[in-house]
Design a protein around this motif. Structure first.
Motif, PDB file in Angstrom:
ATOM      1  N   PHE A  60       0.794  -1.085  -0.014  1.00 36.64           N
ATOM      2  CA  PHE A  60       0.123  -0.071  -0.175  1.00 36.64           C
ATOM      3  C   PHE A  60       0.970   1.108   0.086  1.00 36.64           C
ATOM      4  O   PHE A  60       0.634   2.159  -0.791  1.00 36.64           O
ATOM      5  CB  PHE A  60      -0.855   0.021   1.342  1.00 36.64           C
ATOM      6  CG  PHE A  60      -1.396   1.599   1.518  1.00 36.64           C
ATOM      7  CD1 PHE A  60      -2.723   1.746   0.905  1.00 36.64           C
ATOM      8  CD2 PHE A  60      -1.001   2.385   2.486  1.00 36.64           C
ATOM      9  CE1 PHE A  60      -3.348   3.089   1.057  1.00 36.64           C
ATOM     10  CE2 PHE A  60      -1.500   3.467   2.686  1.00 36.64           C
ATOM     11  CZ  PHE A  60      -2.581   3.837   1.952  1.00 36.64           C
ATOM     12  N   TRP A  61       1.907   1.284   0.953  1.00 33.79           N
ATOM     13  CA  TRP A  61       2.591   2.446   0.901  1.00 33.79           C
ATOM     14  C   TRP A  61       3.663   2.521  -0.121  1.00 33.79           C
ATOM     15  O   TRP A  61       4.024   3.600  -0.537  1.00 33.79           O
ATOM     16  CB  TRP A  61       3.350   2.749   2.448  1.00 33.79           C
ATOM     17  CG  TRP A  61       2.450   3.089   3.624  1.00 33.79           C
ATOM     18  CD1 TRP A  61       2.129   2.206   4.686  1.00 33.79           C
ATOM     19  CD2 TRP A  61       1.800   4.361   3.640  1.00 33.79           C
ATOM     20  NE1 TRP A  61       1.452   2.909   5.203  1.00 33.79           N
ATOM     21  CE2 TRP A  61       1.175   4.181   4.897  1.00 33.79           C
ATOM     22  CE3 TRP A  61       2.017   5.237   2.916  1.00 33.79           C
ATOM     23  CZ2 TRP A  61       0.514   5.157   5.514  1.00 33.79           C
ATOM     24  CZ3 TRP A  61       1.296   6.274   3.273  1.00 33.79           C
ATOM     25  CH2 TRP A  61       0.342   6.310   4.682  1.00 33.79           C
ATOM     26  N   GLU A  62       4.050   1.569  -0.379  1.00 37.09           N
ATOM     27  CA  GLU A  62       5.085   1.565  -1.766  1.00 37.09           C
ATOM     28  C   GLU A  62       4.275   2.217  -3.109  1.00 37.09           C
ATOM     29  O   GLU A  62       4.727   2.898  -3.729  1.00 37.09           O
ATOM     30  CB  GLU A  62       5.573   0.119  -2.225  1.00 37.09           C
ATOM     31  CG  GLU A  62       6.637   0.361  -3.344  1.00 37.09           C
ATOM     32  CD  GLU A  62       6.118   0.086  -4.570  1.00 37.09           C
ATOM     33  OE1 GLU A  62       6.713   0.588  -5.688  1.00 37.09           O
ATOM     34  OE2 GLU A  62       4.983  -0.502  -4.805  1.00 37.09           O
ATOM     35  N   ARG A  63       3.034   1.514  -3.148  1.00 37.80           N
ATOM     36  CA  ARG A  63       2.449   2.080  -4.361  1.00 37.80           C
ATOM     37  C   ARG A  63       1.728   3.363  -4.322  1.00 37.80           C
ATOM     38  O   ARG A  63       1.407   4.180  -5.237  1.00 37.80           O
ATOM     39  CB  ARG A  63       1.148   1.091  -4.478  1.00 37.80           C
ATOM     40  CG  ARG A  63       1.385  -0.195  -4.941  1.00 37.80           C
ATOM     41  CD  ARG A  63       1.716  -0.339  -6.456  1.00 37.80           C
ATOM     42  NE  ARG A  63       3.159  -0.081  -6.568  1.00 37.80           N
ATOM     43  CZ  ARG A  63       3.996  -0.117  -7.616  1.00 37.80           C
ATOM     44  NH1 ARG A  63       3.323  -0.029  -8.833  1.00 37.80           N
ATOM     45  NH2 ARG A  63       5.095   0.001  -7.764  1.00 37.80           N
ATOM     46  N   PHE A  64       1.496   4.120  -2.946  1.00 35.73           N
ATOM     47  CA  PHE A  64       1.136   5.284  -2.587  1.00 35.73           C
ATOM     48  C   PHE A  64       2.388   6.022  -3.021  1.00 35.73           C
ATOM     49  O   PHE A  64       2.125   7.297  -3.839  1.00 35.73           O
ATOM     50  CB  PHE A  64       1.016   5.455  -0.997  1.00 35.73           C
ATOM     51  CG  PHE A  64       0.902   6.820  -0.994  1.00 35.73           C
ATOM     52  CD1 PHE A  64      -0.487   7.528  -0.760  1.00 35.73           C
ATOM     53  CD2 PHE A  64       1.907   7.878  -0.378  1.00 35.73           C
ATOM     54  CE1 PHE A  64      -0.629   8.936   0.004  1.00 35.73           C
ATOM     55  CE2 PHE A  64       1.796   9.222  -0.302  1.00 35.73           C
ATOM     56  CZ  PHE A  64       0.371   9.836   0.012  1.00 35.73           C
ATOM     57  N   SER A  65       3.594   5.886  -2.898  1.00 32.84           N
ATOM     58  CA  SER A  65       4.752   6.657  -3.407  1.00 32.84           C
ATOM     59  C   SER A  65       4.949   6.567  -4.884  1.00 32.84           C
ATOM     60  O   SER A  65       5.091   7.494  -5.321  1.00 32.84           O
ATOM     61  CB  SER A  65       5.871   6.215  -2.529  1.00 32.84           C
ATOM     62  OG  SER A  65       6.396   4.926  -3.087  1.00 32.84           O
ATOM     63  N   TYR A  66       4.588   5.257  -5.396  1.00 34.39           N
ATOM     64  CA  TYR A  66       5.225   5.234  -6.783  1.00 34.39           C
ATOM     65  C   TYR A  66       3.964   6.036  -7.785  1.00 34.39           C
ATOM     66  O   TYR A  66       4.404   6.954  -8.348  1.00 34.39           O
ATOM     67  CB  TYR A  66       4.991   3.856  -7.363  1.00 34.39           C
ATOM     68  CG  TYR A  66       5.374   3.650  -8.722  1.00 34.39           C
ATOM     69  CD1 TYR A  66       6.530   3.753  -9.190  1.00 34.39           C
ATOM     70  CD2 TYR A  66       4.260   3.236  -9.694  1.00 34.39           C
ATOM     71  CE1 TYR A  66       6.758   3.699 -10.715  1.00 34.39           C
ATOM     72  CE2 TYR A  66       4.284   3.109 -10.831  1.00 34.39           C
ATOM     73  CZ  TYR A  66       5.666   3.324 -11.297  1.00 34.39           C
ATOM     74  OH  TYR A  66       6.123   2.952 -12.822  1.00 34.39           O
ATOM     75  N   TYR A  67       2.783   5.830  -7.056  1.00 37.68           N
ATOM     76  CA  TYR A  67       1.553   6.119  -8.110  1.00 37.68           C
ATOM     77  C   TYR A  67       1.379   7.833  -7.883  1.00 37.68           C
ATOM     78  O   TYR A  67       0.789   8.547  -8.587  1.00 37.68           O
ATOM     79  CB  TYR A  67       0.396   5.551  -7.944  1.00 37.68           C
ATOM     80  CG  TYR A  67       0.261   4.296  -8.768  1.00 37.68           C
ATOM     81  CD1 TYR A  67      -0.058   4.181 -10.084  1.00 37.68           C
ATOM     82  CD2 TYR A  67       0.491   2.910  -8.066  1.00 37.68           C
ATOM     83  CE1 TYR A  67      -0.053   3.101 -10.724  1.00 37.68           C
ATOM     84  CE2 TYR A  67       0.525   1.867  -8.767  1.00 37.68           C
ATOM     85  CZ  TYR A  67       0.283   1.717 -10.235  1.00 37.68           C
ATOM     86  OH  TYR A  67       0.137   0.869 -10.972  1.00 37.68           O
TER      87      TYR A  67
END
Length: 498
Positions: free
Chosen positions: A33-40
């Motif tokens: 969730f947090w990795e995708r928050f940062s990437y997207y």
């Protein structure tokens, strides 16, 4: 540790504790969730950062160059999964790969958050590309480890995990891509992305021991001491060679954005081809596993076609939102970056429905190839829909934003038929000696799609958008029909895997 059986790994993970699923799903859900928050979040504003004028806080690149770079960026992010999967399988395991990858991603966003030049932009690209290659395929691989291969919760678990990915992707464009950030400084948004990755790293380190047990700690196919020496030598030689090539070709004008785009396009097709061949010919791959790899080939091709359409949501459709869409709608001033939240929003809403549907249907649900065929059908229809407003009103008028909403909705129907199912199928069809690397191969379908897109997007313009969307959408629909007809034959090569 490499000899620990899959059953022992599953037994070490608490099998209840997160909505009826293994407790480790909580750790993996929120880490991703947090990795995708940062990437997207970063990706929601990156295209605009590239082609906005310097006076607007951007880099001032042409729209065409920005679209190609955006596609190449996405391709390299997924292509680097080959490196991440290999390192996890051969050197330090998936858990360490996730941690090291998160560190590099955070540093990449910090580099973007520092106001600088095009050089700083490319530094951040390298860090995020390598970091995502380490983290993303290995998180998904660990999800596969916490379930037994016969666990009926497996597909539903991947759908829940996929919902976590999209929850982060949904929230971040509203925050990182807000009108305030777009009008004040893109670097504020990139700083927010760095904070998101930092939070994900903290959560992973605090909860992994209790929730994941032995999952992620094994090395599937470890290098021997002699092999480690050879690999180290190869890495040093490769780094020196790349540095020399860049030092010669960049000043000479041989290494340009255009030539690099072409080179990545070749890699996007060549690398997965080589990967398939090496795994298929490996003595560590059994006869039954080779049969499953043959079945995986048409699924891989279908995945490339699907992602070629879906990933244009962050390139062509992002530009469409900025330049062809009414942004003052119902008294609200919309940010073009907010449309990037539509895809994950629909997945959040529909993923539980699809997860419930697959469980409810049980043995009566469509086979994996049939689900892929449905995914291609919906992807093609989404591009047919977006050409309609241009046909009705012409290329000079602004389009009602609801057309974009409908387009994103239709492609999500396809994504839920294909993407979480593809993740699950990959873990089941993967040869034992190449588990993490096969997951990397799954992400290479996205890399190949975006490498192809880097060439395709050059042909888009508002004047020819009807032809552009119509041809690509039509090809996808035809492939979906062909795949559906071939589904029984493909299924027979899967040797009992549904």
């Amino acid at each position: 540790m490499s000899k620990i059986s899959k059953d022992k790994i599953v037994a070490s993970v608490p099998q209840k504790g997160f909505f009826g699923h293994p407790k480790g799903l909580f750790t993996l859900f929120f880490t991703e969730f947090w990795e995708r928050f940062s990437y997207y979040g970063m990706r929601a504003i990156l295209l605009y950062y590239m082609y906005y004028e310097v006076s607007q806080g951007g880099l001032g690149l042409s729209n065409t160059a920005a679209l190609s770079i955006m596609s190449i960026y996405g391709s390299l992010v997924y292509m680097s999964g080959v490196i991440g999967g290999w390192l996890a399988d051969r050197i330090f395991g998936t858990s360490k790969a996730i941690f090291y990858g998160g560190i590099l991603i955070m540093l990449g966003h910090i580099a973007l958050a520092i106001p600088g030049s095009l050089s700083m932009f490319f530094v951040s690209m390298v860090l995020i590309v390598i970091g995502t290659g380490l983290l993303k395929p290995n998180v998904s691989s660990v999800v596969g480890e916490i379930y037994s291969t016969t666990d009926d919760r497996r597909d539903a678990g991947f759908s829940i995990f996929y919902m976590g990915i999209n929850l982060g992707a949904f929230i971040s464009p509203y925050i990182v891509g807000s009108n305030y950030v777009m009008e004040t400084s893109f670097h504020i948004g990139f700083g927010m992305a760095a904070v998101g990755m930092f939070l994900g790293l903290i959560l992973f380190m605090v909860t992994k021991k209790k929730n994941l047990g032995l999952a992620g700690t094994t090395v599937a196919n470890p290098l021997s001491p002699n092999e480690k020496k050879k690999v180290t030598s190869y890495i040093v030689i490769a780094v020196i060679a790349i540095a020399i090539i860049c030092a010669i070709t960049i000043p000479a004008g041989l290494l340009t954005i255009e030539s690099f785009v072409g080179f990545v396009g070749i890699l996007g097709i060549g690398i997965p081809t080589i990967y398939f061949w090496r795994m298929f010919r490996s003595p560590k791959t059994t006869v039954e596993e080779r049969s499953r790899l043959i079945a995986y080939i048409p699924l891989f091709i279908a995945s490339v076609m699907f992602w070629a359409i879906q990933e244009q949501g962050s390139t062509i459709l992002a530009s469409y939102a900025d330049n062809r869409t009414q942004l003052n709608f119902a008294g609200i001033e919309l940010s073009p970056a907010w449309f990037q939240s539509l895809n994950p929003l629909f997945i959040i809403v529909l993923a539980p429905v699809f997860a419930w549907m697959w469980v409810k249907l049980g043995k009566r649900q469509p086979t994996v190839p049939q689900k892929f065929a449905l995914g291609l059908l919906f992807a093609g229809l989404s591009f047919v829909v977006i050409l309609i407003p241009g046909y009705l009103a012409g290329s000079d008028s602004l389009v009602n934003p609801m057309w974009l909403v409908l387009t994103y909705f239709i492609v999500v129907l396809g994504e839920l038929c294909l993407s979480p199912v593809g993740l699950s199928a990959t873990t089941k069809l993967a040869p034992s000696a190449f588990s993490a690397q096969t997951m990397s191969l799954w992400f290479l379908s996205n890399a190949a799609a975006q490498a192809i897109n880097a060439q395709i997007v050059k042909f888009y313009s508002p004047e020819n958008e009807i032809l552009y969307f119509g041809v690509i959408g039509g090809i996808s629909i035809l492939l979906s029909i062909l795949l559906f007809l071939l589904s029984p034959k493909i299924q027979s090569y899967m040797k009992g895997i549904r």
